[in-house]
Motif scaffolding. Structure first.
Motif, PDB file in Angstrom:
ATOM      1  N   ALA A 101       0.850  -1.203   0.000  1.00 18.84           N
ATOM      2  CA  ALA A 101       0.000   0.000   0.000  1.00 18.84           C
ATOM      3  C   ALA A 101       0.878   1.242   0.000  1.00 18.84           C
ATOM      4  O   ALA A 101       0.632   2.200  -0.746  1.00 18.84           O
ATOM      5  N   GLU A 102       1.917   1.197   0.818  1.00 18.44           N
ATOM      6  CA  GLU A 102       2.815   2.354   0.896  1.00 18.44           C
ATOM      7  C   GLU A 102       3.442   2.643  -0.472  1.00 18.44           C
ATOM      8  O   GLU A 102       3.460   3.795  -0.938  1.00 18.44           O
ATOM      9  N   ALA A 103       3.894   1.565  -1.122  1.00 20.35           N
ATOM     10  CA  ALA A 103       4.548   1.754  -2.418  1.00 20.35           C
ATOM     11  C   ALA A 103       3.579   2.351  -3.434  1.00 20.35           C
ATOM     12  O   ALA A 103       3.893   3.299  -4.163  1.00 20.35           O
ATOM     13  N   LYS A 104       2.369   1.790  -3.452  1.00 16.56           N
ATOM     14  CA  LYS A 104       1.397   2.251  -4.451  1.00 16.56           C
ATOM     15  C   LYS A 104       1.009   3.714  -4.194  1.00 16.56           C
ATOM     16  O   LYS A 104       0.900   4.522  -5.110  1.00 16.56           O
ATOM     17  N   SER A 145      -6.144  -0.597  -3.434  1.00 17.37           N
ATOM     18  CA  SER A 145      -6.755  -1.842  -2.956  1.00 17.37           C
ATOM     19  C   SER A 145      -6.385  -3.006  -3.840  1.00 17.37           C
ATOM     20  O   SER A 145      -6.038  -4.087  -3.367  1.00 17.37           O
ATOM     21  N   GLU A 146      -6.461  -2.788  -5.122  1.00 18.53           N
ATOM     22  CA  GLU A 146      -6.212  -3.874  -6.059  1.00 18.53           C
ATOM     23  C   GLU A 146      -4.774  -4.354  -5.946  1.00 18.53           C
ATOM     24  O   GLU A 146      -4.488  -5.541  -5.887  1.00 18.53           O
ATOM     25  N   PHE A 147      -3.861  -3.391  -5.834  1.00 17.63           N
ATOM     26  CA  PHE A 147      -2.449  -3.716  -5.799  1.00 17.63           C
ATOM     27  C   PHE A 147      -2.052  -4.376  -4.475  1.00 17.63           C
ATOM     28  O   PHE A 147      -1.284  -5.323  -4.434  1.00 17.63           O
ATOM     29  N   ALA A 148      -2.617  -3.855  -3.363  1.00 17.60           N
ATOM     30  CA  ALA A 148      -2.166  -4.309  -2.046  1.00 17.60           C
ATOM     31  C   ALA A 148      -3.173  -5.211  -1.353  1.00 17.60           C
ATOM     32  O   ALA A 148      -3.005  -5.503  -0.177  1.00 17.60           O
ATOM     33  N   SER A 149      -4.205  -5.643  -2.076  1.00 17.28           N
ATOM     34  CA  SER A 149      -5.300  -6.458  -1.540  1.00 17.28           C
ATOM     35  C   SER A 149      -5.801  -5.940  -0.191  1.00 17.28           C
ATOM     36  O   SER A 149      -5.765  -6.636   0.825  1.00 17.28           O
ATOM     37  N   LEU A 150      -6.243  -4.699  -0.200  1.00 19.09           N
ATOM     38  CA  LEU A 150      -6.842  -4.133   1.008  1.00 19.09           C
ATOM     39  C   LEU A 150      -8.256  -4.681   1.154  1.00 19.09           C
ATOM     40  O   LEU A 150      -8.869  -5.094   0.163  1.00 19.09           O
ATOM     41  N   PRO A 151      -8.797  -4.649   2.347  1.00 12.52           N
ATOM     42  CA  PRO A 151     -10.194  -5.082   2.521  1.00 12.52           C
ATOM     43  C   PRO A 151     -11.149  -4.135   1.784  1.00 12.52           C
ATOM     44  O   PRO A 151     -10.797  -2.980   1.529  1.00 12.52           O
ATOM     45  N   ALA A 152     -12.325  -4.644   1.463  1.00 15.85           N
ATOM     46  CA  ALA A 152     -13.315  -3.808   0.779  1.00 15.85           C
ATOM     47  C   ALA A 152     -13.732  -2.661   1.693  1.00 15.85           C
ATOM     48  O   ALA A 152     -13.726  -2.793   2.901  1.00 15.85           O
ATOM     49  N   TYR A 153     -14.053  -1.518   1.086  1.00 12.33           N
ATOM     50  CA  TYR A 153     -14.453  -0.353   1.903  1.00 12.33           C
ATOM     51  C   TYR A 153     -15.886   0.043   1.539  1.00 12.33           C
ATOM     52  O   TYR A 153     -16.424  -0.375   0.512  1.00 12.33           O
ATOM     53  N   LYS A 185     -13.200  17.576  -0.924  1.00 13.25           N
ATOM     54  CA  LYS A 185     -14.159  17.519  -2.031  1.00 13.25           C
ATOM     55  C   LYS A 185     -13.687  16.507  -3.053  1.00 13.25           C
ATOM     56  O   LYS A 185     -12.560  16.032  -2.990  1.00 13.25           O
ATOM     57  N   ASN A 186     -14.563  16.143  -3.955  1.00 12.93           N
ATOM     58  CA  ASN A 186     -14.284  15.153  -4.992  1.00 12.93           C
ATOM     59  C   ASN A 186     -14.026  13.748  -4.426  1.00 12.93           C
ATOM     60  O   ASN A 186     -12.939  13.197  -4.524  1.00 12.93           O
ATOM     61  N   TRP A 187     -15.067  13.182  -3.867  1.00 16.82           N
ATOM     62  CA  TRP A 187     -14.989  11.836  -3.310  1.00 16.82           C
ATOM     63  C   TRP A 187     -14.785  10.809  -4.409  1.00 16.82           C
ATOM     64  O   TRP A 187     -14.207   9.749  -4.196  1.00 16.82           O
ATOM     65  N   PHE A 188     -15.275  11.126  -5.571  1.00 15.44           N
ATOM     66  CA  PHE A 188     -15.118  10.233  -6.720  1.00 15.44           C
ATOM     67  C   PHE A 188     -13.636   9.986  -6.998  1.00 15.44           C
ATOM     68  O   PHE A 188     -13.187   8.844  -7.165  1.00 15.44           O
ATOM     69  N   GLY A 189     -12.858  11.070  -7.000  1.00 16.33           N
ATOM     70  CA  GLY A 189     -11.422  10.964  -7.259  1.00 16.33           C
ATOM     71  C   GLY A 189     -10.713  10.173  -6.166  1.00 16.33           C
ATOM     72  O   GLY A 189      -9.820   9.367  -6.434  1.00 16.33           O
ATOM     73  N   LEU A 190     -11.158  10.405  -4.928  1.00 12.52           N
ATOM     74  CA  LEU A 190     -10.561   9.700  -3.792  1.00 12.52           C
ATOM     75  C   LEU A 190     -10.766   8.189  -3.939  1.00 12.52           C
ATOM     76  O   LEU A 190      -9.856   7.390  -3.739  1.00 12.52           O
ATOM     77  N   LYS A 191     -12.006   7.810  -4.298  1.00 11.51           N
ATOM     78  CA  LYS A 191     -12.311   6.383  -4.422  1.00 11.51           C
ATOM     79  C   LYS A 191     -11.509   5.756  -5.555  1.00 11.51           C
ATOM     80  O   LYS A 191     -11.081   4.599  -5.464  1.00 11.51           O
ATOM     81  N   LYS A 192     -11.313   6.549  -6.613  1.00 15.50           N
ATOM     82  CA  LYS A 192     -10.538   6.004  -7.731  1.00 15.50           C
ATOM     83  C   LYS A 192      -9.115   5.669  -7.281  1.00 15.50           C
ATOM     84  O   LYS A 192      -8.584   4.610  -7.607  1.00 15.50           O
ATOM     85  N   ASP A 193      -8.517   6.570  -6.496  1.00 12.32           N
ATOM     86  CA  ASP A 193      -7.178   6.314  -5.969  1.00 12.32           C
ATOM     87  C   ASP A 193      -7.192   5.058  -5.098  1.00 12.32           C
ATOM     88  O   ASP A 193      -6.337   4.183  -5.223  1.00 12.32           O
ATOM     89  N   LEU A 194      -8.184   4.998  -4.212  1.00  9.49           N
ATOM     90  CA  LEU A 194      -8.232   3.895  -3.258  1.00  9.49           C
ATOM     91  C   LEU A 194      -8.399   2.557  -3.975  1.00  9.49           C
ATOM     92  O   LEU A 194      -7.795   1.552  -3.590  1.00  9.49           O
ATOM     93  N   ASP A 195      -9.230   2.578  -5.037  1.00  6.79           N
ATOM     94  CA  ASP A 195      -9.437   1.334  -5.795  1.00  6.79           C
ATOM     95  C   ASP A 195      -8.113   0.814  -6.348  1.00  6.79           C
ATOM     96  O   ASP A 195      -7.840  -0.382  -6.319  1.00  6.79           O
ATOM     97  N   GLN A 196      -7.296   1.736  -6.843  1.00 11.60           N
ATOM     98  CA  GLN A 196      -6.005   1.312  -7.385  1.00 11.60           C
ATOM     99  C   GLN A 196      -5.124   0.697  -6.312  1.00 11.60           C
ATOM    100  O   GLN A 196      -4.477  -0.326  -6.516  1.00 11.60           O
TER     101      GLN A 196
END
Ligand code: HEM
Lengths: 394, 550
Positions: B185-188, B523-531, B510-521
């Motif tokens: 997660a840190e790396a990503k 999550s996928e890379f570091a297999s984070l739990p679903a949010y 502001k811009n929660w959409f952008g935040l989620k997009k970052d988090l999705d990336q």
């Protein structure tokens, strides 16, 4: 074909492309009955392509006219209003690329068509620049303003779609009344276009002599049958209709007559539509917005203000002040046009604070966006035509 | 009120809702919330903390957004009232009485009311300026009230937040993680240009904090602008003078000591509609003449420092310049603008002294209409003396000729003509197209020969030392607006507990959409739990409830 003629023809092309695109957008939205968005996507693509073609022709109009006159075509009522119609479409294309919403096109394009048609009722021959306008700041200041206003207007379109969906038309309410009033006022613009076109095609002309507000004799030409007569009028044309009433010297009865004809024709048109459709005009459009994503409309509403507000600040206040300092020796003179630009700006500042600080989103935001558009139109139309000032173009 | 110490040990200012350091809820209200109020990070804003003294009350009044917006709306409505009828600066009258009469004459009773209420000069009225002052105070107070605690809180935040803080964030997730989850997660996050800091088992990733200062920066810009506007009331910062100058004249520039200006020529050009202007033919035919250029060709002089007062022969040429609209002459912080003009003002008149019967002439004399000579010697010993000069003659009062203005619009001359034949002299009062002989029939007359005219330029002289301040204010405003609107502040907190469970939370202004997009990336890379987006869930529940009710 001269450059000026080419320019005029390109504007026709743009107009017709927008007209066709309007119907294709409407079809795309209407075809989306089950809400699967598949056919909407396909037809939306066709419609946006048509819109872009129209927009390119529109840009062609703009730059060929610039070539023909030697100055940015933003110097009189016809030119400025046409440019506003163009930037409205430009703003729509920009937001379409971000959000892919055909329903927005179905609202924006007819409004842009109305605005361009409205503009064409004003003298459109290329005219020379008076000394105050001979400056590069004409292009810099006015084009920034007109782009900003085009983008800001998109927020009103998104707001209108939002309201069409959420306002309950089956019950009598203030919301229902005002929404219908918005439709009615758009039809009044059409009334203006139809009556102006009719009387200009029939070459109506009547001349009068009158006494102006400074007590001086003056003459006026009516291009519509005079419902109102100027102060102490005397007809110079033999078979001119006798005005029904005379107005005091401060009121321009010629303009009042035009407004009245627009009201008469627009109102008849409005009731015709209602009688034939057997429902409110809003109700005709409501089925089209059935599948609209409200959050998305709210987002578009806000997003266009986020883009438009800084542009407007830059163009309508900062650039305006710089130019006013150069041309008129003071950056601010409380001229009506300046004041209304300030009012527009303050209004959108209030919008932002209410949204950010008081949580005014969704329907409240949508109403505010529509009011913002009304203020922009007021500044464009009423301040130019009714309230005289340094900026009066027409 | 007392400072609040959190369980984590951090000491917070009185009134804090969420601990600046670990984020624990410190008040009962906050403890009962399902979502933490993150607008100002749960900090202690003065306005939300104190409400006792009069100072508190005033502070709270001006710091409220509701009041701020109300001031903006009142200002906007007030400004619109000033456009219903023209402001006094734009009406063709310039004394108090004539202005008042103008509104009454032209606009009738509504005009009288408008004038009586002071709306004819609305923007310089006390109450309008007071409103702008209130706007400025509100800007300052509201900004300080929020900026100071927000800055403190973001500076003091620590990496490891308390669980009760994390699960009250809008974006929240909890679930099993892998061994390398935190590392990945840190790396990503670093790859996505986040600033990542770690502490024991947790990390804080942050991006775009500076955008939080956007509103305060833009408000500072506005305050600087308003300050600049206020400065112009101080003498020396602002010069606004009008100078009427005739062709051929050299005059001192008002309020610009040591500077003189000479008008060599004034020119008014209109469009011809021919040749390269042929495209404009149609327009010119419709509206008539259109002005193309107003221009005064001037020479700017400066007197040397050591020059004697009154001496004008030692002036040095500084500049020669054609002043046109949009092209003012600039020097030493001043600008001279082409603002107005009068064409063909009378300059001088030439007469011949002739015998009425024989038409015999003693020669000609030319009277300068601005600085007329008193005495003229002609041929054969004849003389003419100017007993009185009335540049703008408008009738007699008690037998005395009167002049309306000092401008030579309708010159009248009272002259005494002496010739060898009439040594006593003959008196005559001469007007354009008319001669009055007050003491009986004269033998001689001054017969009009010709007249010379010239143009007069109306120039405006300005100096405005506040312009750089206003420009700075405008620039800062634009920077602040862009900073706050086009960037946003995003944060993620991720922790892995002993048993491998990962909890994560995210926040943005502001811009929660952008935040989620970052988090999705990530999550996928570091297999984070679903949010989950806890706000959207509550909103959906509300919607459902609403649907049930209707
Ligand atoms: C003409 C006057 C004003 C202008 C042009 C202006 C402009 C702005 C802008 C552009 C923003 C950022 C909005 C966004 O990012 O979406 C903002 C935020 C804000 N403004 Fe103003 N403002 C004005 C007056 C005021 C006044 C009088 C107050 C007093 C209450 C105020 C309080 C605030 C607050 C509290 C914020 C939000 C700060 C935050 O939550 O981070 N503003 N303002």
């Amino acid at each position: 074909m001269s450059l000026a003629d080419l320019s005029a023809n390109l504007l026709y092309v743009a107009f017709i492309a927008y007209l066709i695109a309007t119907f294709v957008f409407g079809g795309a939205v209407k075809g989306n009955k089950n809400g699967s968005f598949k056919s909407e996507k396909r037809w939306g693509k066709v419609a946006i392509t048509l819109t872009v073609i129209g927009f390119i022709a529109n840009l062609g109009y703009f730059f060929t006219r610039w070539g023909a006159t030697g100055h940015a075509p933003l110097s009189n009522m016809f030119e400025f209003t046409t440019a506003f119609g163009m930037t409205l479409v430009g703003g729509f294309i920009l937001l379409y690329l971000l959000y892919k919403t055909p329903v927005l096109g179905m609202v924006v394009l007819p409004v842009a068509l109305l605005i361009i048609a409205f503009a064409s009722m004003f003298p459109s021959e290329v005219s020379p620049l008076i000394p105050a306008l001979q400056s590069n700041w004409l292009a810099i200041h006015v084009s920034t303003v007109v782009v900003a206003e085009g983008v800001l207007a998109i927020s009103a379109a998104a707001g209108l779609v939002y309201l069409l969906k959420v306002v309950d038309l089956s019950k009598n309410s203030k919301q229902r009344f005002w929404l219908e009033a918005i439709m009615y006022s758009l039809i009044l613009v059409l009334g203006f276009v139809i009556s102006s076109t009719y009387f200009s095609l029939t070459n109506y002309e009547a001349n009068f002599e009158y006494v102006d507000k400074e007590g001086q004799p003056a003459e006026i030409t009516y291009n519509m049958p005079p419902i109102f007569g100027m102060n102490e009028y005397v007809a110079l044309t033999d078979d001119a209709m006798t005005p029904l009433a005379e107005t005091p010297a401060v009121i321009n009865a010629g303009k009042l007559t035009t407004v009245t004809w627009s009201f008469i024709v627009g109102t008849i048109l409005y009731w015709l539509i209602r009688l034939i459709a057997r429902k409110r005009v809003t109700a005709i459009f409501q089925p089209f917005v059935k599948n609209v994503n409200l959050n998305l409309m709210d987002e578009i509403n806000y997003r266009s203000i986020i883009i438009g507000f800084p542009l407007f600040s830059l163009g309508a206040l900062i650039f305006a002040m710089i130019w006013a300092q150069i041309a008129w020796s003071r950056f601010w003179g409380w001229d009506p046009k300046e004041v209304w630009a300030l009012i527009t700006w303050l209004f959108y500042a209030a919008y932002l604070h209410l949204r950010l600080g008081k949580g005014w989103q969704g329907e409240k935001s949508a109403w505010l966006a529509v009011v913002g558009f009304a203020i922009i139109m007021f500044n464009l139309v009423a301040v130019n035509l009714i309230i005289a000032g340094l900026h009066s173009y027409a | 009120m007392e400072k609040v110490q959190c369980q984590c040990g951090h000491v917070n200012p009185p009134g804090t809702d969420l601990c600046e350091s670990c984020g624990r809820s410190l008040t009962e209200k906050e403890q009962n919330n399902t979502l933490a109020d993150m607008r100002y990070e749960g900090t202690a804003r003065r306005s939300q903390t104190y409400n006792k003294s009069i100072v508190d009350k005033i502070w709270n009044f001006f710091s409220s957004v509701k009041i701020g917006v109300s001031i903006i709306v009142v200002l906007l409505v007030a400004a619109s009232i000033g456009t219903i009828l023209p402001q006094q600066a734009y009406v063709p009258a310039n004394t108090e009485a004539t202005i008042k009469a103008y509104y009454a004459d032209v606009y009738g009773v509504p005009g009288q009311i408008y004038h009586a209420l002071g709306f004819h000069d609305l923007y310089s009225s006390f109450w309008f300026i007071a409103l702008v002052g209130m706007l400025a105070i509100s800007l300052i107070v509201a900004s300080l009230d929020r900026f100071v605690p927000l800055y403190r809180s973001l500076k003091n935040q620590r990496v490891l937040r308390h669980v009760s803080f994390m699960n009250k964030q809008r974006i929240y997730g909890k679930g099993p993680g892998n061994e390398d989850t935190m590392k990945k997660a840190e790396a990503k996050l670093k790859e996505l240009k986040y600033n990542v800091s770690t502490d024991k088992n947790g990390l804080l990733a942050e991006k775009g904090r500076f955008s939080r200062w956007g509103p305060y920066v833009n408000h500072i810009g506005l305050i600087i602008f308003l300050f600049g506007v206020m400065l112009r009331m101080i003498p020396g910062f602002y010069v606004d003078e009008t100078l009427w100058i005739r062709e051929g004249e050299t005059r001192a520039i008002p309020d610009a000591p040591g500077y003189f200006i000479e008008s060599q020529n004034f020119e008014l050009e209109t469009y011809t509609g021919e040749d390269e202007e042929a495209v404009f033919g149609e327009a010119i035919e419709r509206v008539g003449n259109v002005a193309k250029n107003y221009q005064t060709d001037v020479v700017l002089y400066q007197k040397p420092e050591d020059s004697l007062p009154g001496a004008t022969d030692d002036m040095e040429v500084v500049d020669e310049y054609p002043i046109r609209v949009n092209q003012p002459l600039k020097f030493d912080g001043y600008a001279v603008y082409q603002m107005d003009f009068r064409l063909d003002e009378l300059k001088s008149m030439t007469f011949a002294l002739t015998d009425k019967e024989t038409e015999e002439s003693f020669g000609e004399l030319t009277i300068d209409l601005i600085n007329p000579d008193e005495f003229y010697e002609l041929e054969n010993g004849a003389t003419v003396e100017l007993l009185g000069y009335y540049p703008d003659f408008d009738g007699f009062d008690n037998g005395e000729p009167q002049t309306a203005t000092p401008l030579p619009n309708n010159p009248g001359f009272l002259v005494e003509m002496t010739t060898p034949e009439t040594p006593e002299g003959e008196t005559s009062f001469i007007l354009i197209q008319e001669t009055i002989e007050p003491f009986g029939e004269n033998q001689y007359k001054l017969s009009f020969q010709n007249v010379e005219t010239r143009d007069v330029s109306g120039l405006t002289i300005r100096k405005d030392k506040t312009l750089p301040i206003l420009g700075l204010g405008g620039l800062i405003f634009m920077i602040g607006v862009a900073q706050g609107m086009y960037f946003n502040h995003r944060r993620f907190w991720i922790q892995q507990q002993e048993d491998g469970t990962v909890i994560l939370a995210g926040h943005t202004n502001k811009n929660w959409f952008g935040l989620k997009k970052d988090l999705d990336q990530v999550s996928e890379f570091a297999s984070l739990p679903a949010y989950q987006d806890q706000q959207e869930e509550t909103r959906e529940q509300d919607d459902k409830k609403g649907a049930e009710l209707t």
